[in-house]
Scaffold this active site. Sequence first.
Site, PDB file in Angstrom:
ATOM      1  N   ARG A 216      89.999  51.326  25.903  1.00 30.55           N
ATOM      2  CA  ARG A 216      89.162  52.405  25.231  1.00 30.55           C
ATOM      3  C   ARG A 216      88.709  53.114  26.573  1.00 30.55           C
ATOM      4  NH1 ARG A 216      85.302  46.396  24.472  1.00 30.55           N
ATOM      5  NH2 ARG A 216      85.782  45.505  23.130  1.00 30.55           N
TER       6      ARG A 216
ATOM      7  N   THR B  95      82.408  47.818  26.861  1.00 28.51           N
ATOM      8  CA  THR B  95      82.143  48.206  25.216  1.00 28.51           C
ATOM      9  C   THR B  95      81.737  49.605  24.980  1.00 28.51           C
ATOM     10  OG1 THR B  95      81.854  45.202  25.042  1.00 28.51           O
ATOM     11  CG2 THR B  95      80.705  46.660  23.411  1.00 28.51           C
TER      12      THR B  95
ATOM     13  N   TYR C  14      81.338  36.692  15.180  1.00 30.75           N
ATOM     14  CA  TYR C  14      80.290  37.507  15.787  1.00 30.75           C
ATOM     15  C   TYR C  14      78.922  36.541  15.003  1.00 30.75           C
ATOM     16  CZ  TYR C  14      83.542  41.484  16.067  1.00 30.75           C
ATOM     17  OH  TYR C  14      83.918  42.644  17.093  1.00 30.75           O
TER      18      TYR C  14
ATOM     19  N   HIS D  31      89.121  43.907  20.530  1.00 31.91           N
ATOM     20  CA  HIS D  31      88.406  43.232  21.008  1.00 31.91           C
ATOM     21  C   HIS D  31      88.842  42.370  22.152  1.00 31.91           C
ATOM     22  CE1 HIS D  31      85.973  39.168  20.321  1.00 31.91           C
ATOM     23  NE2 HIS D  31      87.082  38.726  20.413  1.00 31.91           N
TER      24      HIS D  31
ATOM     25  N   GLU E 246      87.975  31.097  19.476  1.00 33.91           N
ATOM     26  CA  GLU E 246      88.029  32.788  18.124  1.00 33.91           C
ATOM     27  C   GLU E 246      89.071  31.946  17.794  1.00 33.91           C
ATOM     28  OE1 GLU E 246      87.320  36.014  20.504  1.00 33.91           O
ATOM     29  OE2 GLU E 246      85.357  36.150  20.688  1.00 33.91           O
TER      30      GLU E 246
ATOM     31  N   PHE F 225      72.348  47.022  14.499  1.00 31.36           N
ATOM     32  CA  PHE F 225      73.477  47.301  14.068  1.00 31.36           C
ATOM     33  C   PHE F 225      74.461  45.909  13.325  1.00 31.36           C
ATOM     34  CE2 PHE F 225      73.965  45.573  18.152  1.00 31.36           C
ATOM     35  CZ  PHE F 225      74.876  45.060  18.193  1.00 31.36           C
TER      36      PHE F 225
ATOM     37  N   ASN G 191      85.891  51.012  18.848  1.00 34.93           N
ATOM     38  CA  ASN G 191      85.698  51.054  19.607  1.00 34.93           C
ATOM     39  C   ASN G 191      87.434  49.638  20.154  1.00 34.93           C
ATOM     40  OD1 ASN G 191      84.896  48.334  19.400  1.00 34.93           O
ATOM     41  ND2 ASN G 191      83.991  48.176  21.448  1.00 34.93           N
TER      42      ASN G 191
ATOM     43  N   ARG H 282      89.306  41.554  29.088  1.00 30.50           N
ATOM     44  CA  ARG H 282      88.696  42.458  29.141  1.00 30.50           C
ATOM     45  C   ARG H 282      88.664  43.425  29.676  1.00 30.50           C
ATOM     46  NH1 ARG H 282      84.816  41.137  25.225  1.00 30.50           N
ATOM     47  NH2 ARG H 282      83.179  41.675  26.878  1.00 30.50           N
TER      48      ARG H 282
ATOM     49  N   LYS I 295      91.639  46.124  16.618  1.00 32.88           N
ATOM     50  CA  LYS I 295      90.327  46.172  15.225  1.00 32.88           C
ATOM     51  C   LYS I 295      90.619  47.556  14.160  1.00 32.88           C
ATOM     52  CE  LYS I 295      86.108  44.873  18.012  1.00 32.88           C
ATOM     53  NZ  LYS I 295      84.718  45.683  19.074  1.00 32.88           N
TER      54      LYS I 295
HETATM   55  P1  RTP Z   1      84.246  42.908  21.435  1.00 29.04           P
HETATM   56  O1  RTP Z   1      83.845  41.671  21.055  1.00 29.04           O
HETATM   57  O2  RTP Z   1      84.114  43.942  20.253  1.00 29.04           O
HETATM   58  O3  RTP Z   1      85.063  42.961  22.224  1.00 29.04           O
HETATM   59  O4  RTP Z   1      83.132  43.177  22.002  1.00 29.04           O
HETATM   60  P2  RTP Z   1      82.057  43.092  23.331  1.00 29.04           P
HETATM   61  O5  RTP Z   1      81.927  40.857  23.479  1.00 29.04           O
HETATM   62  O6  RTP Z   1      82.252  43.635  24.525  1.00 29.04           O
HETATM   63  O7  RTP Z   1      80.914  43.447  22.923  1.00 29.04           O
HETATM   64  P3  RTP Z   1      79.408  42.294  21.460  1.00 29.04           P
HETATM   65  O8  RTP Z   1      78.495  43.037  22.646  1.00 29.04           O
HETATM   66  O9  RTP Z   1      80.231  41.517  21.249  1.00 29.04           O
HETATM   67  O10 RTP Z   1      79.926  43.619  20.598  1.00 29.04           O
HETATM   68  C1  RTP Z   1      80.762  43.580  19.820  1.00 29.04           C
HETATM   69  C2  RTP Z   1      81.160  44.475  19.029  1.00 29.04           C
HETATM   70  O11 RTP Z   1      79.421  45.381  18.241  1.00 29.04           O
HETATM   71  C3  RTP Z   1      79.592  46.504  18.311  1.00 29.04           C
HETATM   72  N1  RTP Z   1      78.419  47.124  19.141  1.00 29.04           N
HETATM   73  N2  RTP Z   1      77.864  47.933  18.352  1.00 29.04           N
HETATM   74  N3  RTP Z   1      74.680  48.849  19.733  1.00 29.04           N
HETATM   75  C4  RTP Z   1      75.762  48.820  19.364  1.00 29.04           C
HETATM   76  O12 RTP Z   1      75.918  50.074  18.563  1.00 29.04           O
HETATM   77  C5  RTP Z   1      76.852  47.581  19.118  1.00 29.04           C
HETATM   78  N4  RTP Z   1      76.550  47.167  20.005  1.00 29.04           N
HETATM   79  C6  RTP Z   1      78.010  45.921  20.295  1.00 29.04           C
HETATM   80  C7  RTP Z   1      80.760  47.034  19.511  1.00 29.04           C
HETATM   81  O13 RTP Z   1      81.648  47.701  18.916  1.00 29.04           O
HETATM   82  C8  RTP Z   1      81.769  46.255  20.046  1.00 29.04           C
HETATM   83  O14 RTP Z   1      82.601  45.880  19.971  1.00 29.04           O
END
Ligand code: RTP
Length: 151
Positions: free
Chosen positions: A105, A94, A52, A118, A129, A60, A115, A88, A12
Amino acid sequence: MSNNERTFIAIKPDGVQRGLISSILGRFENRGFKLVGIKLCQPSESLLRNHYDDLQSKPFFPSLLSYMLSGPVLATVWEGKDVVKQGRAILGATNPLNSAPGTIRGDFAIDMGRNVAHGSDSVESAEKEINLWFKKEELVEYKAAMFNWLY
Ligand code: RTP
């Protein structure tokens, strides 16, 4: 599960700007995964909204979108046995508050909104993706000699 499973890993904008590219990619290389696609890009808002898609209604989402638009992203595709799950695990949780030391991370991030990287969360998401970020001809098919020593 197969030895040529693929996943999408993106560094990122904070990871790129902080000079963490080699540290992050090195972990995937050292583990034994094969790089089959890589490009530095400035993703468009429409690409990110598609990427996303499942988060668009989250509170958020606007800050996530502006964070992801704030600088270049290094998009990569990796291949190898169980690479989606392994990717992962290499990334860590996350929320960096829960990311174990030794994960990307857990070693390089403090805040959920910064973070650094991704990784696809399922084989189906990886396929979506990879198709979203890469054209077919940007992915390189080759035999990695190291695989003979890994499996
Ligand atoms: P990523 O897609 O970045 O690998 O992350 P992830 O699957 O582990 O998590 P996801 O739920 O898909 O969230 C994508 C990204 O959104 C940001 N986020 N902020 N509550 C919050 O403020 C919040 N929740 C998620 C994070 O940057 C996360 O990686």
